[in-house]
Design a protein around this motif. Structure first.
Motif, short mmCIF file in Angstrom:
data_model
loop_
_atom_site.label_atom_id
_atom_site.label_comp_id
_atom_site.label_asym_id
_atom_site.label_seq_id
_atom_site.Cartn_x
_atom_site.Cartn_y
_atom_site.Cartn_z
N LEU A 1 2.35 9.10 -15.54
CA LEU A 1 3.10 7.98 -14.94
C LEU A 1 4.44 8.46 -14.39
CD1 LEU A 1 2.46 4.87 -17.19
CD2 LEU A 1 2.35 4.94 -14.71
N SER A 2 5.13 9.31 -15.13
CA SER A 2 6.41 9.83 -14.65
C SER A 2 6.23 10.58 -13.34
CB SER A 2 7.04 10.76 -15.69
OG SER A 2 7.44 10.04 -16.83
N ALA A 3 5.21 11.42 -13.27
CA ALA A 3 4.95 12.17 -12.04
C ALA A 3 4.57 11.23 -10.90
CB ALA A 3 3.83 13.20 -12.28
N ALA A 4 3.77 10.21 -11.20
CA ALA A 4 3.34 9.26 -10.17
C ALA A 4 4.53 8.48 -9.63
CB ALA A 4 2.29 8.30 -10.74
N VAL A 5 5.41 8.02 -10.51
CA VAL A 5 6.58 7.25 -10.07
C VAL A 5 7.48 8.13 -9.20
CG1 VAL A 5 8.70 6.10 -10.85
CG2 VAL A 5 6.51 5.58 -11.95
N SER A 6 7.67 9.36 -9.62
CA SER A 6 8.47 10.29 -8.83
C SER A 6 7.85 10.51 -7.45
CB SER A 6 8.59 11.62 -9.58
OG SER A 6 9.35 12.53 -8.85
N GLN A 7 6.55 10.67 -7.42
CA GLN A 7 5.85 10.86 -6.14
C GLN A 7 5.97 9.63 -5.26
OE1 GLN A 7 1.75 12.06 -6.62
NE2 GLN A 7 1.32 11.87 -4.44
N VAL A 8 5.83 8.45 -5.85
CA VAL A 8 5.94 7.21 -5.08
C VAL A 8 7.35 7.06 -4.53
CG1 VAL A 8 5.94 4.68 -5.27
CG2 VAL A 8 4.03 6.01 -6.22
N ARG A 9 8.36 7.37 -5.34
CA ARG A 9 9.75 7.25 -4.88
C ARG A 9 10.02 8.14 -3.67
NH1 ARG A 9 14.21 7.96 -8.96
NH2 ARG A 9 15.38 7.29 -7.16
N SER A 10 9.29 9.23 -3.57
CA SER A 10 9.51 10.14 -2.44
C SER A 10 8.82 9.66 -1.16
CB SER A 10 9.02 11.55 -2.81
OG SER A 10 7.61 11.59 -2.84
N SER B 1 -8.85 12.60 -24.11
CA SER B 1 -10.16 12.12 -23.67
C SER B 1 -10.07 11.11 -22.53
CB SER B 1 -10.89 11.49 -24.85
OG SER B 1 -10.16 10.37 -25.32
N GLY B 2 -8.89 10.56 -22.30
CA GLY B 2 -8.76 9.52 -21.29
C GLY B 2 -8.92 10.03 -19.88
N GLY B 3 -9.58 9.22 -19.07
CA GLY B 3 -9.75 9.56 -17.67
C GLY B 3 -8.52 9.20 -16.87
N THR B 4 -8.62 9.40 -15.59
CA THR B 4 -7.51 9.06 -14.70
C THR B 4 -7.97 8.09 -13.62
OG1 THR B 4 -7.96 10.98 -13.29
CG2 THR B 4 -6.32 11.28 -15.04
N LEU B 5 -7.00 7.49 -12.97
CA LEU B 5 -7.24 6.57 -11.85
C LEU B 5 -6.41 7.02 -10.67
CD1 LEU B 5 -6.55 3.19 -13.73
CD2 LEU B 5 -8.80 4.12 -13.18
N ASN B 6 -6.91 6.80 -9.49
CA ASN B 6 -6.10 6.97 -8.29
C ASN B 6 -5.60 5.59 -7.88
OD1 ASN B 6 -6.20 9.75 -7.89
ND2 ASN B 6 -8.24 9.59 -7.02
N ASN C 1 0.84 -1.19 0.00
CA ASN C 1 0.00 0.00 0.00
C ASN C 1 0.88 1.24 0.00
OD1 ASN C 1 -2.33 -1.52 0.10
ND2 ASN C 1 -2.47 -1.43 2.32
N LEU C 2 0.44 2.25 -0.74
CA LEU C 2 1.16 3.51 -0.77
C LEU C 2 0.66 4.40 0.37
CD1 LEU C 2 0.99 4.24 -4.61
CD2 LEU C 2 2.98 3.48 -3.30
N PRO C 3 1.55 5.14 1.00
CA PRO C 3 1.11 6.08 2.04
C PRO C 3 0.14 7.12 1.48
CG PRO C 3 3.49 5.78 2.13
CD PRO C 3 3.01 5.10 0.88
N GLN C 4 0.34 7.51 0.22
CA GLN C 4 -0.55 8.46 -0.45
C GLN C 4 -0.84 7.94 -1.85
OE1 GLN C 4 1.52 12.16 -0.67
NE2 GLN C 4 1.67 12.41 1.54
N PRO C 5 -2.10 7.99 -2.29
CA PRO C 5 -2.42 7.55 -3.65
C PRO C 5 -1.80 8.49 -4.69
CG PRO C 5 -4.43 8.12 -2.42
CD PRO C 5 -3.28 8.40 -1.54
N VAL C 6 -1.60 7.96 -5.88
CA VAL C 6 -1.08 8.75 -7.00
C VAL C 6 -2.06 8.66 -8.16
CG1 VAL C 6 1.36 8.56 -6.35
CG2 VAL C 6 0.33 6.81 -7.80
N THR C 7 -2.03 9.65 -9.04
CA THR C 7 -2.94 9.70 -10.17
C THR C 7 -2.21 9.31 -11.44
OG1 THR C 7 -4.18 11.48 -9.11
CG2 THR C 7 -4.50 11.21 -11.47
N VAL C 8 -2.83 8.41 -12.20
CA VAL C 8 -2.29 7.95 -13.48
C VAL C 8 -3.41 7.95 -14.51
CG1 VAL C 8 -0.47 6.52 -12.45
CG2 VAL C 8 -2.71 5.53 -12.88
#
Length: 152
Positions: A66-75, A115-120, A30-37
Motif C-alpha cells: 500500500l505504501s508503494a502504491a500510494v507513492s506511485q499514485v502520488r507521482s 499467502s495473500g494474493g495481490t490486486l491491480n 481512473n489512474l493513468p497507471q494501475p498499482v499493485t496492492v
C-alpha cells in the motif's frame, strides 16, 4: 499500543476519506497507471490457524504494498491532484501502522511466507477501498490478537 480507540480512529478516518473520494470521483478517478496492492480479503479459518509471525508477515506485506502504491499514485500528477491531500493522510497512517507493528514486536518476515494474493487497482476509489478494508481486516485482526495475547 492496545488502545482499541486508536484503531477505531484510523478506521473512521479511512471511512470518512472513502466517502470524500466518492464525491471527488464524480467526474473520473481512473489512474493513468494501475498499482499493485495486497488482496484484503480474509479467510478467517486460515487466518486463525496462522502463527503470529505469518500473520505479521501478511500485515507487513500489505503495509509495504500500500505504501508503494500510494507513492506511485502520488507521482501520477496532474491526474491525481484532487486526491493529494487524502493520499498524504494515507501515507501518514501507514507510517503510524508501521510504528504500531514495531511496538507489537511484529517482525517483517520474508515476502515468500505470505499467502495473500495481490490486486491491480485502476482507480483512486478502489485504492481507498483497499486501504479501508486492510485496516478493518488484517491490521485490526493482528493488533487485537496481539493485545489479547498480552493480557494472558
Amino acid at each position: 499500543m492496545c488502545d482499541q480507540e486508536v484503531m477505531k480512529r484510523f478506521i473512521q478516518e479511512a471511512s470518512r476519506m472513502e466517502k470524500e473520494i466518492e464525491e471527488l470521483c464524480r467526474a473520473s478517478c481512473n489512474l493513468p497507471q494501475p498499482v499493485t496492492v495486497l488482496d484484503t480479503r480474509v479467510n478467517f479459518p486460515e487466518w486463525r490457524s496462522m502463527d503470529r509471525s505469518r500473520q505479521a508477515s501478511e500485515v507487513w506485506r500489505g503495509q509495504s504494498l500500500l505504501s508503494a502504491a500510494v507513492s506511485q499514485v502520488r507521482s501520477q500528477r496532474p491526474a491525481v491532484e484532487p486526491f493529494l491531500g487524502l493520499l498524504q493522510i494515507i501515507e501518514s497512517s501507514l507510517r503510524s501502522i508501521r510504528d504500531i507493528l514495531r511496538g507489537h514486536r511484529a517482525q517483517a518476515a520474508p515476502q515468500t511466507l505470505s499467502s495473500g494474493g495481490t490486486l491491480n487497482v485502476e482507480t483512486v476509489k478502489k485504492l481507498f477501498s483497499v486501504y479501508t478494508n486492510f485496516l478493518r481486516g488484517k491490521v485490526d485482526l493482528y493488533i487485537s490478537g496481539s493485545c489479547q495475547g498480552n493480557r494472558r
